[in-house]
Design an enzyme around this catalytic site. Structure first.
Site, PDB file in Angstrom:
ATOM      1  N   VAL A  48      10.360   7.041  15.679  1.00 53.74           N
ATOM      2  CA  VAL A  48       9.816   7.705  14.484  1.00 53.74           C
ATOM      3  C   VAL A  48       8.544   8.480  14.837  1.00 53.74           C
ATOM      4  O   VAL A  48       8.399   9.650  14.489  1.00 53.74           O
ATOM      5  CB  VAL A  48       9.559   6.688  13.352  1.00 53.74           C
TER       6      VAL A  48
ATOM      7  N   ARG B 158      -4.326  10.905   5.269  1.00 52.46           N
ATOM      8  CA  ARG B 158      -3.326  11.967   5.212  1.00 52.46           C
ATOM      9  C   ARG B 158      -2.265  11.715   4.141  1.00 52.46           C
ATOM     10  O   ARG B 158      -1.623  12.636   3.663  1.00 52.46           O
ATOM     11  CB  ARG B 158      -2.729  12.231   6.590  1.00 52.46           C
TER      12      ARG B 158
ATOM     13  N   CYS C 290      -3.153  12.814  13.414  1.00 47.92           N
ATOM     14  CA  CYS C 290      -3.927  11.579  13.382  1.00 47.92           C
ATOM     15  C   CYS C 290      -3.613  10.824  14.655  1.00 47.92           C
ATOM     16  O   CYS C 290      -2.880  11.303  15.502  1.00 47.92           O
ATOM     17  CB  CYS C 290      -3.609  10.760  12.142  1.00 47.92           C
TER      18      CYS C 290
ATOM     19  N   ASP D 150       6.055   0.816  11.544  1.00 50.90           N
ATOM     20  CA  ASP D 150       4.807   0.161  11.145  1.00 50.90           C
ATOM     21  C   ASP D 150       4.715  -1.296  11.602  1.00 50.90           C
ATOM     22  O   ASP D 150       3.692  -1.951  11.388  1.00 50.90           O
ATOM     23  CB  ASP D 150       4.640   0.226   9.613  1.00 50.90           C
TER      24      ASP D 150
ATOM     25  N   ARG E 236      -7.898  -0.395   5.873  1.00 49.50           N
ATOM     26  CA  ARG E 236      -7.086   0.577   5.139  1.00 49.50           C
ATOM     27  C   ARG E 236      -5.809  -0.065   4.615  1.00 49.50           C
ATOM     28  O   ARG E 236      -5.262   0.395   3.607  1.00 49.50           O
ATOM     29  CB  ARG E 236      -6.688   1.744   6.063  1.00 49.50           C
TER      30      ARG E 236
ATOM     31  N   LYS F  31       0.846  -1.208   0.000  1.00 50.86           N
ATOM     32  CA  LYS F  31       0.000   0.000   0.000  1.00 50.86           C
ATOM     33  C   LYS F  31       0.883   1.261   0.000  1.00 50.86           C
ATOM     34  O   LYS F  31       0.653   2.190  -0.766  1.00 50.86           O
ATOM     35  CB  LYS F  31      -0.888   0.006   1.253  1.00 50.86           C
ATOM     36  N   ASN F  32       1.882   1.260   0.872  1.00 46.97           N
ATOM     37  CA  ASN F  32       2.693   2.475   0.997  1.00 46.97           C
ATOM     38  C   ASN F  32       3.526   2.751  -0.249  1.00 46.97           C
ATOM     39  O   ASN F  32       3.883   3.900  -0.516  1.00 46.97           O
ATOM     40  CB  ASN F  32       3.610   2.391   2.229  1.00 46.97           C
TER      41      ASN F  32
ATOM     42  N   ARG G  73       2.139  14.756  13.129  1.00 44.87           N
ATOM     43  CA  ARG G  73       2.387  14.571  11.701  1.00 44.87           C
ATOM     44  C   ARG G  73       2.440  15.868  10.878  1.00 44.87           C
ATOM     45  O   ARG G  73       1.583  16.123  10.034  1.00 44.87           O
ATOM     46  CB  ARG G  73       1.378  13.584  11.116  1.00 44.87           C
TER      47      ARG G  73
HETATM   48  C1  UD1 Z   1       5.125   6.938   5.829  1.00 46.98           C
HETATM   49  C2  UD1 Z   1       4.213   5.738   5.818  1.00 46.98           C
HETATM   50  C3  UD1 Z   1       3.825   5.334   7.245  1.00 46.98           C
HETATM   51  C4  UD1 Z   1       5.077   5.150   8.087  1.00 46.98           C
HETATM   52  C5  UD1 Z   1       5.989   6.367   8.007  1.00 46.98           C
HETATM   53  C6  UD1 Z   1       7.322   6.162   8.705  1.00 46.98           C
HETATM   54  C7  UD1 Z   1       3.034   5.955   3.725  1.00 46.98           C
HETATM   55  C8  UD1 Z   1       1.737   6.164   3.025  1.00 46.98           C
HETATM   56  N1  UD1 Z   1       3.026   6.050   5.057  1.00 46.98           N
HETATM   57  O1  UD1 Z   1       4.377   8.033   6.369  1.00 46.98           O
HETATM   58  O2  UD1 Z   1       3.085   4.116   7.180  1.00 46.98           O
HETATM   59  O3  UD1 Z   1       4.709   4.922   9.436  1.00 46.98           O
HETATM   60  O4  UD1 Z   1       6.279   6.676   6.629  1.00 46.98           O
HETATM   61  O5  UD1 Z   1       7.972   5.082   8.183  1.00 46.98           O
HETATM   62  O6  UD1 Z   1       4.022   5.660   3.101  1.00 46.98           O
HETATM   63  N2  UD1 Z   1       7.921  14.590   9.908  1.00 46.98           N
HETATM   64  C9  UD1 Z   1       8.204  15.917  10.168  1.00 46.98           C
HETATM   65  N3  UD1 Z   1       7.976  16.821   9.177  1.00 46.98           N
HETATM   66  C10 UD1 Z   1       7.501  16.475   7.946  1.00 46.98           C
HETATM   67  C11 UD1 Z   1       7.239  15.118   7.701  1.00 46.98           C
HETATM   68  C12 UD1 Z   1       7.456  14.192   8.705  1.00 46.98           C
HETATM   69  O7  UD1 Z   1       8.633  16.263  11.263  1.00 46.98           O
HETATM   70  O8  UD1 Z   1       7.323  17.338   7.097  1.00 46.98           O
HETATM   71  C13 UD1 Z   1       8.135  13.601  10.971  1.00 46.98           C
HETATM   72  C14 UD1 Z   1       6.888  12.796  11.299  1.00 46.98           C
HETATM   73  O9  UD1 Z   1       6.072  13.449  12.244  1.00 46.98           O
HETATM   74  C15 UD1 Z   1       7.501  11.516  11.843  1.00 46.98           C
HETATM   75  C16 UD1 Z   1       8.756  11.329  10.965  1.00 46.98           C
HETATM   76  O10 UD1 Z   1       9.044  12.631  10.461  1.00 46.98           O
HETATM   77  O11 UD1 Z   1       7.892  11.699  13.181  1.00 46.98           O
HETATM   78  C17 UD1 Z   1       8.590  10.378   9.810  1.00 46.98           C
HETATM   79  O12 UD1 Z   1       7.422  10.704   9.079  1.00 46.98           O
HETATM   80  P1  UD1 Z   1       7.274  10.418   7.519  1.00 46.98           P
HETATM   81  O13 UD1 Z   1       8.405   9.554   7.050  1.00 46.98           O
HETATM   82  O14 UD1 Z   1       7.063  11.702   6.798  1.00 46.98           O
HETATM   83  O15 UD1 Z   1       5.915   9.583   7.460  1.00 46.98           O
HETATM   84  P2  UD1 Z   1       4.943   9.521   6.231  1.00 46.98           P
HETATM   85  O16 UD1 Z   1       5.735   9.648   4.972  1.00 46.98           O
HETATM   86  O17 UD1 Z   1       3.800  10.428   6.437  1.00 46.98           O
END
Ligand code: UD1
Length: 426
Positions: free
Chosen positions: A335, A92, A116, A313, A405, A22-23, A121
């Protein structure tokens, strides 16, 4: 609302095939916005998140036709570039359309995703990366409003306080693919799902190197073409079925298993006492692996980290497994430090858990007991299902729409492995 009813205590035995990830699929689908030619994806799982993104892409002028596991995407109308709150608030990950829209159309309006169940996030890193490429970005009434003529390549840093960002890296790579000149991303996410996106973009004519490492280099091209691509198998789903085999003392064979990108997971599971035997290792990303478990589960220490570290995850599923270990385990979440909603629910099933900040001590118990519990997010729900498979009595897990999901027909696939699990309407 649907719930699962699980009678615990049945050993899982049989074979399960891992679906496409999915991701990986979500950003691959969004990449179809980068071209006016068709993009065909194979092995796309049939999940509510995928259906929601299809709905959003249709609104953005990209048709999505599904035929079994194949999804044909074709962008034919570029008049609407607004991803509305109604859809983004249900998922999201819809933020993954931001980079492709901006690159292909010079404008994008995407509702701010908001927090969420697993934490705040933020999207600051996505915006930082796109601004570095020359986008003008404002926040207007809850929407990210981004504009740019053709963006310009540059050197940029995408690290944040929790490390790299997966979808942020995907957004910046998509934008840089059509930018003028060279972009160098430092502290890019190294996740295999990012590599899968780059593989599709390469097939579409993009020029990318270094994917899978923290430094990704993109030479912008003026346009991208259509392509056909098979989605990478889901390492999180594979890990969940491995843990299911472990917690039921089962004997499960997993096909289409991307073992090559699961070392942090298989290393920990091996230390817990699971035996992993490769039956067919011809393609390291699509192996057939047999999982059996020793009767005694051993405690381990684990810290979640960006790839190649142990994935956040899989944290809830590993915690469920460790509740029955013979000793004390330590789980630290680096994370998403707040991602512990399953702790209270597992405790209701007799788990002995002690949380302090981002760390949980899991004090192994001999037996879990069935209880009505509430799913709160996708992977927490998977952890509860695992606990239910092992618990004495009948566990009811409410709100399984979270599970839907990310896991396709989880109950029928577990039934096929001998689990006593059914979906009920409550
Ligand atoms: C993706 C995955 C999710 C997984 C996560 C971490 C998808 C659809 N989802 O989510 O299942 O749990 O990676 O492996 O692929 N952060 C910031 N600023 C930002 C973006 C992120 O501080 O602009 C922080 C987040 O709050 C978190 C960390 O960085 O603490 C990692 O988040 P991120 O890798 O961005 O997660 P997603 O890409 O949303």
């Amino acid at each position: 609302m649907d719930a699962f009813r699980i009678e615990g205590g049945h050993r899982l035995k049989g074979t399960v095939r891992v679906n496409g990830s999915k991701n990986a699929a979500l950003p691959l689908m969004a990449a179809a916005l980068l071209t006016d030619q068709p993009v065909t994806l194979h092995d796309v799982p049939n999940l509510s998140d995928i259906r929601n993104l299809c709905k959003l892409l249709e609104e953005l002028g990209c048709t999505c036709e599904r035929d079994g596991g194949t999804l044909r995407l074709h962008t034919t109308d570029i008049s609407n570039s607004r991803a509305s709150y109604e859809i983004v608030s249900t998922m999201r990950a819809s933020i993954c359309v931001l980079g492709p829209l901006l690159a292909a159309r010079g404008r994008a309006e995407v509702s701010m995703p908001g927090g969420c169940a697993i934490g705040e996030r933020p999207v600051d890193l996505h915006l930082r990366g796109l601004r570095a490429l020359g986008a003008e970005i404002d926040l207007e009434q809850g929407y990210i409003v981004a504009r740019s003529k053709r963006m310009h390549g540059t050197k940029l840093f995408l690290g944040g306080q929790f490390g790299s960002t997966v979808l942020g890296t995907a957004n910046v790579i998509c934008a840089a693919a059509l930018a003028e000149g060279q972009t160098v991303i430092e502290q890019a996410a190294c996740e295999p799902e990012v590599v899968d996106l780059c593989n599709l973009l390469l097939a579409m004519g993009a020029k990318i190197s270094g994917q899978g490492s923290p430094r990704v280099i993109i030479e912008g091209v003026p346009s991208l073409s259509g392509a056909e691509h098979r989605v990478l198998p889901d390492r999180i789903e594979a890990a969940t079925y491995m843990a299911a085999a472990g917690i039921t003392n089962g004997d499960v064979t997993i096909e289409n298993c991307p073992t090559d990108v699961m070392t942090a997971i298989t290393d920990r599971l091996h230390h817990v006492g699971l035996n992993l035997e490769t039956i067919d290792g011809t393609d390291p990303m699509r192996q057939t692996v047999n999982i059996t478990s020793d009767r005694r589960l051993a405690p381990v220490a684990v810290t979640t980290q960006p790839y190649p570290g142990f994935p956040t995850d899989v944290q809830a599923q590993l915690m469920a497994l460790l509740t029955l270990a013979d000793g004390n385990s330590i789980i630290t979440e680096k994370v998403f430090p707040e991602r512990f909603l399953h702790v209270a629910e597992l405790s209701r099933m007799g788990a002995n858990l002690y949380r302090q900040g981002p760390t949980v001590m899991v004090i192994g118990v001999k037996q879990l007991h069935a209880a009505p519990v509430m799913a709160s997010d996708l992977r927490a729900s998977a952890g509860l299902v695992l606990a239910g498979l092992a618990a004495r009595g009948v566990t009811q897990i409410n709100r399984v729409y979270h599970l839907d999901r990310g896991y396709e027909h989880m109950e029928t696939r577990l039934q096929a492995l001998g689990a006593e699990i059914e979906r009920i309407s409550v």
